[in-house]
Design a protein around this motif. Structure first.
Motif: not given
Length: 225
Positions: A191-197
């Motif tokens: 969530v904090k990095l806007g990552a999906v994996s």
């Protein structure tokens, strides 16, 4: 907690009785929900959670008493299985970042439609690793952009090991944590990095100089949490 196959149990915490009444009526209209307790301040909220252990707690961000961050921490300590969804009038990225780090499962503006509340509850119950956010794009962008300020030391350690292609079990063993805790840290990192994996999180963290480890190019593929 609800019985297997039974309705999802829900606690409502808000200092406005009229708002609680309206939310209760919305929830009771669905056979798969059961409101098991209500509270108007943090003391009442903790008493209710201790007695009922609801599956989901709908928590007003402006709760009187201990404050929302302290209340979230207390709820997670006494009832780890309770999914916390914060309800707010404000779209503030700084507090949102801190709440996400504290382990909430959802953050909804009170301006959302009733269908969004129902969907959010079902989402966090059906997928314990799911985060449900109903905020503006600008607020979410600021949360992601502030990752270097809100990434905890433990999250950095988890991400360093993830960059080395270690499994959740291996990371848990190295850090003396449970696998569930490692998954929670990874979820917060996403969530904090806007990552999906995991790969996406590692790449973004390396690019932002948040970690120094590079993934072993010969390692196998890394999927979701």
């Amino acid at each position: 907690m609800s019985e297997p196959g039974g309705p999802t149990t829900i606690g409502i915490v808000d200092d406005h009785a009229l708002f609680r009444e309206g939310l209760r009526e919305i929830l009771w209209a669905h056979d798969d929900f059961a409101v098991v307790g209500e509270a108007g301040d943090s003391v009442e909220a903790l008493t209710m959670v201790a007695g009922e252990r609801p599956d989901v707690l709908l928590l007003d961000i402006e709760i009187p008493g201990r404050g929302v961050l302290d209340t979230v921490a207390q709820v997670r300590a006494m009832s780890p299985g309770t999914k916390i969804i914060v309800l707010s009038m404000y779209d503030g990225p700084q507090l949102l970042s801190r709440l996400l780090a504290a382990g909430i499962h959802g953050y909804l503006l009170k301006s959302v439609h009733r269908e969004e509340v129902i969907s959010a509850i079902r989402s966090v119950v059906n997928d314990p690793d799911r985060l449900v956010l109903a905020v503006s794009r600008d607020s979410l962008a600021q949360v992601n952009g502030a990752s270097s300020d809100v990434l905890t030391d433990k999250e950095r350690q988890v991400l360093e090991f993830a960059a080395q292609a270690l499994s959740n079990h291996q990371i848990a063993t190295r850090l003396g944590l449970t696998e569930a805790t490692v998954k929670r840290h990874l979820r917060n990192i996403f969530v904090k990095l806007g990552a999906v994996s995991r790969i996406d999180a590692v790449n973004k963290a390396v690019a932002a100089s948040l970690i120094t480890s590079q993934r072993d190019p010969g390692a196998g593929p890394q999927g979701f949490v």
